[in-house]
Design a protein around this motif. Structure first.
Motif, PDB file in Angstrom:
ATOM      1  N   LEU A   3     -71.143  -8.250  19.467  1.00  0.00           N
ATOM      2  CA  LEU A   3     -70.319  -7.319  20.241  1.00  0.00           C
ATOM      3  C   LEU A   3     -71.180  -6.428  21.116  1.00  0.00           C
ATOM      4  CD1 LEU A   3     -67.532  -6.206  17.733  1.00  0.00           C
ATOM      5  CD2 LEU A   3     -67.264  -7.503  19.818  1.00  0.00           C
ATOM      6  N   LYS A   4     -72.346  -6.025  20.607  1.00  0.00           N
ATOM      7  CA  LYS A   4     -73.234  -5.158  21.381  1.00  0.00           C
ATOM      8  C   LYS A   4     -73.725  -5.886  22.628  1.00  0.00           C
ATOM      9  CE  LYS A   4     -74.662  -2.310  17.547  1.00  0.00           C
ATOM     10  NZ  LYS A   4     -75.754  -1.783  16.735  1.00  0.00           N
ATOM     11  N   TYR A   6     -72.113  -8.295  24.183  1.00  0.00           N
ATOM     12  CA  TYR A   6     -70.952  -8.322  25.088  1.00  0.00           C
ATOM     13  C   TYR A   6     -70.804  -6.980  25.794  1.00  0.00           C
ATOM     14  CZ  TYR A   6     -69.203 -12.613  22.775  1.00  0.00           C
ATOM     15  OH  TYR A   6     -69.045 -13.877  22.289  1.00  0.00           O
ATOM     16  N   GLU A   7     -70.928  -5.885  25.031  1.00  0.00           N
ATOM     17  CA  GLU A   7     -70.768  -4.539  25.612  1.00  0.00           C
ATOM     18  C   GLU A   7     -71.835  -4.268  26.660  1.00  0.00           C
ATOM     19  OE1 GLU A   7     -70.876  -2.074  22.127  1.00  0.00           O
ATOM     20  OE2 GLU A   7     -68.699  -2.143  21.871  1.00  0.00           O
ATOM     21  N   GLN A   8     -73.075  -4.700  26.388  1.00  0.00           N
ATOM     22  CA  GLN A   8     -74.154  -4.482  27.355  1.00  0.00           C
ATOM     23  C   GLN A   8     -73.877  -5.206  28.660  1.00  0.00           C
ATOM     24  OE1 GLN A   8     -77.629  -5.849  25.291  1.00  0.00           O
ATOM     25  NE2 GLN A   8     -77.970  -3.895  24.212  1.00  0.00           N
ATOM     26  N   SER A  11     -71.032  -3.550  30.528  1.00  0.00           N
ATOM     27  CA  SER A  11     -71.357  -2.243  31.099  1.00  0.00           C
ATOM     28  C   SER A  11     -71.999  -2.377  32.478  1.00  0.00           C
ATOM     29  CB  SER A  11     -72.283  -1.464  30.162  1.00  0.00           C
ATOM     30  OG  SER A  11     -73.542  -2.103  30.075  1.00  0.00           O
ATOM     31  N   LYS A  22     -65.160 -11.321  34.215  1.00  0.00           N
ATOM     32  CA  LYS A  22     -65.827 -10.816  33.008  1.00  0.00           C
ATOM     33  C   LYS A  22     -66.249 -11.976  32.112  1.00  0.00           C
ATOM     34  CE  LYS A  22     -63.374  -6.413  33.076  1.00  0.00           C
ATOM     35  NZ  LYS A  22     -62.353  -5.583  32.460  1.00  0.00           N
ATOM     36  N   ASP A  46     -63.134 -10.891  19.275  1.00  0.00           N
ATOM     37  CA  ASP A  46     -64.178  -9.974  19.735  1.00  0.00           C
ATOM     38  C   ASP A  46     -63.862  -9.433  21.129  1.00  0.00           C
ATOM     39  OD1 ASP A  46     -65.535 -10.377  17.385  1.00  0.00           O
ATOM     40  OD2 ASP A  46     -67.030 -11.751  18.252  1.00  0.00           O
ATOM     41  N   LEU A  50     -63.041  -5.514  22.692  1.00  0.00           N
ATOM     42  CA  LEU A  50     -63.701  -4.925  23.854  1.00  0.00           C
ATOM     43  C   LEU A  50     -62.716  -4.593  24.977  1.00  0.00           C
ATOM     44  CD1 LEU A  50     -66.815  -7.255  23.971  1.00  0.00           C
ATOM     45  CD2 LEU A  50     -66.755  -4.881  23.237  1.00  0.00           C
TER      46      LEU A  50
END
Length: 142
Positions: A3-4, A6-8, A11, A22, A46, A50
């Motif tokens: 998940l981190k 994906y978040e990076q 962002s 996306k 997941d 997000l």
């Protein structure tokens, strides 16, 4: 999952872009997760966490389209050198068809077909031969 990761990636993207954009940005990580054994349903969950909500079928369809586009665009975008063409050797001259006076007994290659196609047929002689065969059959019957 990651998940981190994906978040990076998300962002760095403008939040106003489409879900497909996306997914295209996340595609390399999604493929890594799939190869690592993650199921598509887990990835959909997941993405839902997000804020990218979509059904399993929509995700599957989008993923297949991204894969298809990557397959068609890989040769254009790859930095690998273009393979050199095979060395040119002397091109053998075509073998001329032998002069055929009668059709070959067996058709074994295209040359035989061409010989049959290009044969000169005397239609009058063929007609006379057919008539002679008919007369002979009548005579044999009587």
């Amino acid at each position: 999952m990651s998940l981190k990761t994906y978040e990076q990636i998300l962002s760095t993207i403008d939040p106003r872009v489409s879900k497909a954009a996306k997914l295209r940005a996340l595609y390399p990580v999604i493929e890594q997760n799939i190869h690592a054994g993650a199921r598509l349903g887990m990835i959909v969950d997941d993405l839902e966490q997000l804020g990218i909500s979509m059904s399993y079928a929509v995700f599957q369809n989008a993923l297949s389209r991204i894969r298809k586009n990557n397959k068609t665009s890989e040769p254009k975008n790859s930095n690998s050198p273009i393979p050199a063409p095979p060395p040119v050797t002397a091109i053998p001259s075509p073998v001329p068809a032998p002069a055929v006076t009668a059709p070959p007994k067996r058709i074994e290659n295209p040359i035989d077909l061409r010989a049959i196609r290009d044969m000169a047929i005397d239609l009058n002689a063929l007609r006379e031969e057919g008539l002679a065969n008919r007369r002979q059959k009548k005579n044999d019957e009587h």
